[in-house]
Design a protein around this motif. Structure first.
Motif, PDB file in Angstrom:
ATOM      1  N   VAL A  45      -3.890   2.692  -2.159  1.00 52.49           N
ATOM      2  CA  VAL A  45      -3.580   1.370  -2.093  1.00 52.49           C
ATOM      3  C   VAL A  45      -2.437   1.510  -1.444  1.00 52.49           C
ATOM      4  N   VAL A  46      -1.985   0.711  -0.845  1.00 44.79           N
ATOM      5  CA  VAL A  46      -0.579   0.687  -0.356  1.00 44.79           C
ATOM      6  C   VAL A  46       0.347   0.017  -1.507  1.00 44.79           C
ATOM      7  N   GLU A  47       0.661   0.277  -2.740  1.00 46.48           N
ATOM      8  CA  GLU A  47       1.205  -0.717  -3.736  1.00 46.48           C
ATOM      9  C   GLU A  47       1.987  -1.797  -3.557  1.00 46.48           C
ATOM     10  N   ASP A  48       3.078  -1.792  -2.755  1.00 46.57           N
ATOM     11  CA  ASP A  48       4.247  -2.041  -2.158  1.00 46.57           C
ATOM     12  C   ASP A  48       3.432  -3.861  -1.619  1.00 46.57           C
ATOM     13  N   GLU A  49       2.329  -3.410  -0.900  1.00 44.31           N
ATOM     14  CA  GLU A  49       2.370  -4.505  -0.135  1.00 44.31           C
ATOM     15  C   GLU A  49       0.920  -5.098  -0.353  1.00 44.31           C
ATOM     16  N   ASN A  50      -0.152  -4.759  -2.184  1.00 43.35           N
ATOM     17  CA  ASN A  50      -0.635  -4.966  -2.150  1.00 43.35           C
ATOM     18  C   ASN A  50      -1.523  -4.877  -1.634  1.00 43.35           C
ATOM     19  N   LYS A  51      -2.105  -3.853  -1.282  1.00 44.85           N
ATOM     20  CA  LYS A  51      -2.986  -3.824   0.044  1.00 44.85           C
ATOM     21  C   LYS A  51      -4.192  -2.482   0.111  1.00 44.85           C
ATOM     22  N   GLY A  52      -5.317  -2.700  -0.167  1.00 50.49           N
ATOM     23  CA  GLY A  52      -5.940  -1.095  -0.316  1.00 50.49           C
ATOM     24  C   GLY A  52      -7.726  -0.856  -0.335  1.00 50.49           C
ATOM     25  N   VAL A  53      -7.946  -0.220  -0.062  1.00 50.27           N
ATOM     26  CA  VAL A  53      -9.246   0.568   0.877  1.00 50.27           C
ATOM     27  C   VAL A  53     -10.070   0.962  -0.206  1.00 50.27           C
ATOM     28  N   LEU A  54     -11.215   0.990   0.304  1.00 48.82           N
ATOM     29  CA  LEU A  54     -11.668   3.120  -0.756  1.00 48.82           C
ATOM     30  C   LEU A  54     -12.634   3.339   0.674  1.00 48.82           C
ATOM     31  N   SER A  55     -12.184   4.871  -0.030  1.00 49.16           N
ATOM     32  CA  SER A  55     -12.397   5.423   1.135  1.00 49.16           C
ATOM     33  C   SER A  55     -14.632   5.710   2.118  1.00 49.16           C
ATOM     34  N   ASP A  64      -5.335  -1.765   7.708  1.00 52.35           N
ATOM     35  CA  ASP A  64      -4.168  -2.383   8.850  1.00 52.35           C
ATOM     36  C   ASP A  64      -3.502  -3.163   8.076  1.00 52.35           C
ATOM     37  N   GLY A  65      -2.453  -3.603   9.650  1.00 55.97           N
ATOM     38  CA  GLY A  65      -1.442  -4.518   9.307  1.00 55.97           C
ATOM     39  C   GLY A  65      -0.066  -4.668   8.192  1.00 55.97           C
ATOM     40  N   VAL A  66      -0.517  -2.814   8.166  1.00 58.91           N
ATOM     41  CA  VAL A  66       0.769  -2.348   7.468  1.00 58.91           C
ATOM     42  C   VAL A  66       1.858  -2.817   7.695  1.00 58.91           C
ATOM     43  N   CYS A  67       3.497  -2.923   7.237  1.00 60.86           N
ATOM     44  CA  CYS A  67       4.314  -3.424   7.352  1.00 60.86           C
ATOM     45  C   CYS A  67       4.797  -2.007   7.509  1.00 60.86           C
ATOM     46  N   GLU A  68       6.440  -1.911   9.234  1.00 60.16           N
ATOM     47  CA  GLU A  68       7.635  -1.460   8.941  1.00 60.16           C
ATOM     48  C   GLU A  68       7.867  -0.929   7.549  1.00 60.16           C
ATOM     49  N   GLY A  69       8.297   0.425   7.365  1.00 62.50           N
ATOM     50  CA  GLY A  69       8.880   0.915   6.368  1.00 62.50           C
ATOM     51  C   GLY A  69       8.612   1.937   4.991  1.00 62.50           C
ATOM     52  N   GLU A  70       8.936   2.250   4.585  1.00 61.83           N
ATOM     53  CA  GLU A  70       8.665   2.730   3.006  1.00 61.83           C
ATOM     54  C   GLU A  70       7.257   2.065   2.812  1.00 61.83           C
ATOM     55  N   HIS A  71       6.243   2.865   2.064  1.00 58.65           N
ATOM     56  CA  HIS A  71       5.802   2.160   0.987  1.00 58.65           C
ATOM     57  C   HIS A  71       5.646   3.519  -0.302  1.00 58.65           C
ATOM     58  N   SER A  72       4.683   3.187  -1.093  1.00 60.58           N
ATOM     59  CA  SER A  72       4.139   3.718  -1.750  1.00 60.58           C
ATOM     60  C   SER A  72       2.708   3.785  -1.475  1.00 60.58           C
ATOM     61  N   VAL A 111      -7.221   1.330 -10.780  1.00 61.11           N
ATOM     62  CA  VAL A 111      -7.284   1.141  -9.629  1.00 61.11           C
ATOM     63  C   VAL A 111      -6.027  -0.274  -9.796  1.00 61.11           C
ATOM     64  N   SER A 112      -5.470  -0.356  -8.910  1.00 56.84           N
ATOM     65  CA  SER A 112      -4.792  -1.591  -8.877  1.00 56.84           C
ATOM     66  C   SER A 112      -5.029  -2.101  -7.122  1.00 56.84           C
ATOM     67  N   ALA A 113      -5.823  -1.249  -6.747  1.00 53.55           N
ATOM     68  CA  ALA A 113      -6.651  -2.482  -4.945  1.00 53.55           C
ATOM     69  C   ALA A 113      -6.909  -3.754  -5.471  1.00 53.55           C
ATOM     70  N   GLU A 114      -6.229  -5.068  -5.533  1.00 50.55           N
ATOM     71  CA  GLU A 114      -6.250  -6.021  -5.203  1.00 50.55           C
ATOM     72  C   GLU A 114      -7.478  -6.957  -4.018  1.00 50.55           C
ATOM     73  N   ALA A 115      -7.310  -7.748  -4.035  1.00 53.19           N
ATOM     74  CA  ALA A 115      -8.014  -7.935  -2.464  1.00 53.19           C
ATOM     75  C   ALA A 115      -8.143  -7.534  -1.692  1.00 53.19           C
ATOM     76  N   ILE A 116      -8.208  -7.234  -0.509  1.00 52.61           N
ATOM     77  CA  ILE A 116      -7.838  -6.984   0.818  1.00 52.61           C
ATOM     78  C   ILE A 116      -7.314  -8.273   1.839  1.00 52.61           C
ATOM     79  N   GLU A 117      -6.103  -8.356   1.352  1.00 52.25           N
ATOM     80  CA  GLU A 117      -4.632  -9.567   2.405  1.00 52.25           C
ATOM     81  C   GLU A 117      -5.332  -9.516   3.662  1.00 52.25           C
ATOM     82  N   GLN A 118      -5.668 -10.509   4.134  1.00 52.37           N
ATOM     83  CA  GLN A 118      -6.178 -10.224   5.353  1.00 52.37           C
ATOM     84  C   GLN A 118      -5.198 -11.224   6.802  1.00 52.37           C
ATOM     85  N   LYS A 119      -4.225 -10.307   7.468  1.00 47.17           N
ATOM     86  CA  LYS A 119      -3.435 -11.759   8.312  1.00 47.17           C
ATOM     87  C   LYS A 119      -3.860 -12.716   8.866  1.00 47.17           C
ATOM     88  N   SER A 120      -3.396 -14.210   8.724  1.00 46.69           N
ATOM     89  CA  SER A 120      -4.221 -15.701   8.570  1.00 46.69           C
ATOM     90  C   SER A 120      -4.400 -14.715  10.618  1.00 46.69           C
TER      91      SER A 120
END
Lengths: 768, 185
Positions: A45-55, A64-72, A111-120
């Protein structure tokens, strides 16, 4: 350590709207720390972007679609100690994670994985971080104008509604925390009833798209999203303070949030906002009765396990808005007198006192939502929400006899209660397809308890949709398609002995979109979408004099639904060094566009003759372009620019559409200081906004020509530092730097007074 | 372990119960005022009574269904030439039964109200307000109108609210703005 990461996460929140590049891919592999075996089904889970997957079965994952910068980034799996990592992303990255097995006992891992957000595939822009901080003290409408192509339709200076690519009110859909905002949106002087401090993120999705959220999204969608509840133990919070020189307005907003423990994954937040302002000042005079009082609060509680979760949310918004006294008129002659006069006919000094005319609005949202993971395939989400909205309007004109000081007798009162239920099933990738399918139901009851402007009614809406996205990384093309059907029934209660009526509306909406990655720097977005809306109650049934505009408005109950066909092409470029930007071109064709057509004969009343308008339908076309870019002139100096152009045509009578934003440009020079030992993220920004005169206005029907164009300057400064151990953010903002006198075509009170003058604001944010 | 789990789930249910009850208590309801629907107060009727000392004549502007709907009915005014009339005004809301007298309410708030009489071009009529509010400024519920030679034209009657009584035409809000056709014979 956790605390440090929490702060790092907060600090890494992007401070730039458009500079943010969110196209990076985070790839990696999860292995057992000792045996090195590949671990499947690990949640990443990329916590600050609310993105997550399972291996996958080989322990591999792609986000995908992760922003530039530091992430937890948090990797967790049952039986292993969760791994928290700070990842600094500048380009696509590879991450190898080793998980230590839990030695002592198996305990539950949250697990804080929420919906896998998709870029519109629509053009969407996010406002968050500093950009949101600096503008939200002034209301939601104002905050949204940071986005190119978004303006506000104002009534005086206290009421602002967003206009997206030329469309507003019932043609914009606002989702407050996942719930369609249901108030009396039809009124031009009815602003959205949302506390901007509730939002952690505002997203504007431009263009018609009914598929995901249902009817009304003819011009676009505004998503107001709250922060996720904390996933770590402990209590945190933030205090926001904002003061404004103009109107001597002050505001404070506080939230506290916490989580019990990993064993009992119960988390909560309480939040409250208070705001008070007095009469605003135009460069040459005070604007009588333009104060505001607002107090809002919300709370949220969530219980979240890996396989299921439930969340309760409640918010209440209360506002009292003074309506500029000089804009209140009795008839057409009064209006003409007001237009003739250079200065308002009613003057005042500064006061916090609110007087008639006044609006008092209360909006309440109660929501319960939850999810259940349905095996490895997906997740079922459900949501029920109840909204209650009470709008009271108090005219300046006292009725004869005693007037109560307590404002207990509004001249108009509307109450609307809405219940909505949504169920959505999201599925994880199946052969490169991922998507969601859902149904929604809304029931509404609207009563007009005073004023009789619109009849009482009940409405029922039932809709279902299916949306799929195809993606086969690294193939550079992504496709998305969706379809929806809605049915809406209105039961209208007859007034004054008239018969009850039943009106049915139904419509299929669809959308198809594509994202094509031309190269690492260049990207193309294309979206073709449809949207619809049924005529609103005032378009169907209004029958009376509209005060403030001195016009008689007549509804028609045979109006058909509006149907929009929208095509948008967006080109994005970002070389990740010094230049980035995007250009959107759009074409929005609206069949059965509803508008007010001036009638030849005025309506005669005891207050004189009023110009009359009736609702008419035409086909309309809106075409336009939104451009924004940023260019680093040097390491410290950045040039930011925006350009928005829109043209609206009434195709049946070959004329312009009313209230279209004129062409406007924004330029800003931003200087970023070196990181100091005490001060971080310090900057100074000088901005200039040019708004041209609107020369494209429909013939007749307006009482005064459009005002001249204008240029405004503003200055902004901001920095971050630590107060003891607590991070603090400070911003100073000067709007209308040179105290220019101007009026704006999109302000309905432009007949009566100038826009406010210089406004210096100071804001502080303390995070703890 | 078992016990602890039980405790937790119990604590959890209590918390949820409490919160749910908070929800129930705070949820706002529609006011129960369906039956008290109140229309904005209407002035449906303006009546001008002309008294020349021997006979009285009344002329009305009446719009019983308020704005829109059926057009208002307006009497044509016929007056004698070279006559002095004492004119009084009566306002009422005749859409209600019994009819509501609004003249008295204007009288009560005399400081905030003023009538303006404007004869149209060509009409040989002049009007002078004869009553006064407590500050000595005109109101207009009583006035004197003097006709000269035979002519036709219009007479406009306005009622202004919160106007500056020294320049009422361009200030204040207009409550009434009615124009009669007048024949002086």
């Amino acid at each position: 350590m956790n605390k440090l990461m929490f702060f790092l996460g907060l600090l890494s929140i992007s401070t730039s709207l458009t500079a943010q590049v969110c196209k990076h891919q985070l790839r990696g592999k999860v292995v057992h720390a000792h045996t090195k075996e590949e671990l499947p089904n690990v949640s990443i889970v990329v916590e600050d972007e609310n993105k997550g997957v399972l291996s996958n079965e080989h322990g591999e994952f792609i986000i995908d679609g992760v922003c530039e910068g530091e992430h937890s980034v948090v990797c967790s799996h049952l039986g292993f100690r969760a791994s928290h990592r700070i990842v600094r992303l500048q380009s696509d990255s590879l991450l190898i994670v080793s998980l230590e097995p839990e030695a002592l006992h198996i305990h539950e891992v949250t697990v804080s994985a929420e919906a896998i957000e998709q870029k519109s595939t629509n053009t969407s822009t996010v406002i968050q971080g500093t950009l949101l901080e600096r503008s939200r003290g002034q209301g939601l409408g104002e905050a949204l104008t940071e986005v190119v192509g978004v303006q506000t339709l104002k009534t005086g200076s206290s009421i602002a509604k967003p206009i997206i690519q030329g469309l507003h009110s019932n043609r914009i859909l606002i989702l407050n925390n996942g719930v369609r905002q249901e108030g009396q949106q039809w009124g031009m002087e009815h602003a959205p009833e949302i506390d901007p401090y509730i939002a952690d993120k505002l997203t504007v999705v431009k263009g018609a798209n009914s598929v995901r959220y249902g009817a009304d999204a003819i011009g676009g969608i505004v998503l107001v999203e709250t922060k996720d509840l904390p996933t770590k133990k402990g209590i945190h919070g933030a205090l926001n303070l904002a003061g404004y020189s103009n109107g001597r307005q002050g505001g404070a907003s506080l939230y506290l949030e916490g989580r019990l423990s990993d064993k009992l994954p119960l988390a909560g937040r309480i939040q409250g906002t208070f705001k008070r302002g007095g009469n605003l000042k135009a460069p040459n005079y005070f604007l009588a009765n333009t104060g505001v009082r607002e107090h809002n609060f919300s709370y949220e509680v969530g219980y979240k396990k890996e396989r299921y979760g439930i969340n309760l949310f409640y918010s209440q918004f209360n506002t009292e808005l003074g309506i500029f006294r000089g804009a209140h008129i009795g008839n057409l002659t009064d209006l003409e007198n007001a237009i003739q006069s250079e200065v308002p006919l009613i003057m005042a000094d500064f006061t916090y006192q609110l007087d008639r005319p006044l609006q008092r609005i209360m909006h309440e949202l109660t929501k319960v939502k939850g999810f259940v993971r349905t095996g490895e395939k997906g997740k079922l989400k459900w949501q029920y929400a109840r909204q209650f909205n009470r709008r009271q309007e108090f005219d300046a004109h006292r009725q004869f006899g005693e007037l109560s000081d307590e404002f207990d007798l509004p001249n108009m009162e509307f109450e609307i209660t809405s219940h909505s239920a949504d169920v959505v099933w999201q599925h994880y990738p199946i052969k490169n397809f991922k998507g969601e399918i859902g149904v929604s139901f809304i029931h509404q009851r609207n009563t007009t308890d005073r004023g009789g402007l619109i009849p009482d009614y009940k409405s029922y809406t039932l809709g279902g949709f299916w949306l799929e996205r195809w993606k086969n990384y690294p193939f550079p093309l992504e496709l998305e398609a969706g379809i929806r059907y809605d049915f809406k029934r209105l039961n209208i209660e007859g007034r004054r002995g008239e018969e009850d009526q039943q009106l049915d509306f139904g419509n299929v909406s669809g959308s198809i979109g594509a994202i094509y990655h031309l190269s690492h720097d260049w990207h193309l977005n294309f979206n073709f979408g449809t949207a619809w809306r049924s005529p609103n109650i005032s378009e169907l049934y209004s029958d009376g004099v509209h005060h403030g505009t001195a016009s008689y408005e007549l509804g028609r109950n045979d109006l058909q639904s509006e149907l929009a066909l929208n095509a948008t092409l967006t080109v994005e470029y970002d070389n990740e060094k010094n230049l980035g930007g995007s250009l959107s071109l759009y074409h929005n064709f609206i069949k059965n566009y509803i508008y007010l057509q001036p009638q030849e004969r005025p309506i005669l009343t005891i207050r004189g003759a009023f110009p009359a308008y009736h609702y008419e339908q035409t086909n309309a076309r809106l075409i336009g372009a939104d451009l924004d870019f940023h260019y680093h002139i040097s390491e410290h100096l950045e040039w930011q620019g925006q350009l928005a152009i829109v043209r609206g045509h009434n195709l049946k009578i070959d004329d312009y559409l009313v209230l279209m934003p004129s062409d406007r440009f924004k330029n800003a020079i931003k200087y970023e200081f070196d990181e100091g030992t005490i001060l971080k993220n310090s900057f100074v920004k000088l901005g200039m906004q040019n708004v041209l005169k609107q020369n494209r206005i429909p013939e007749g029907g307006d009482f005064a020509p459009a005002p001249k164009g204008y240029t405004l300057f503003d200055l902004e400064m901001g920095t971050n530092f630590s107060l003891g151990k607590l991070p603090m953010e400070v911003g100073l903002n000067v709007e209308n730097l040179f105290n220019n006198t101007y009026r704006d075509y999109l302000n309905r009170f432009r007949y009566f007074a100038d826009e406010p003058g210089t406004n210096i604001s100071l804001r502080l944010k303390l995070i703890f | 372990m078992e016990l602890k789990f039980l405790f937790n789930s119990k604590l959890l249910s209590i918390t949820f119960l409490l919160l749910t009850s908070v929800f129930l208590f705070t949820a706002c309801e529609k006011d129960d005022d369906d039956d008290e629907e109140e229309e904005v107060e209407l002035i449906t009727t303006l009546e001008l009574t002309f008294d020349d000392g021997s006979t009285t004549q009344a002329f009305t502007f009446q719009d019983l269904d308020g704005d829109g709907g059926n057009a208002p009915s307006i009497d044509d005014i016929t007056l004698s030439s070279n006559t002095t009339y004492n004119v009084s005004i009566r306002l009422a809301n005749d859409s209600e039964t019994p009819s509501e007298d609004i003249t008295a309410e204007v009288m009560e708030e005399d400081l905030d109200h003023i009538f303006i009489f404007t004869p149209g071009a060509g009409l040989n009529l002049s009007a002078q307000i004869t009553d006064q509010d407590s500050n000595g400024a005109p109101i207009g519920l009583s006035s004197q109108m003097v006709t000269l030679g035979a002519s036709t034209g219009t007479l406009n009657v306005k009622l202004k609210h919160e106007a500056d009584k020294s320049s009422p035409a361009t200030t204040g809000e207009t409550d009434i703005d009615v124009t009669f056709n007048v024949t002086i014979q």
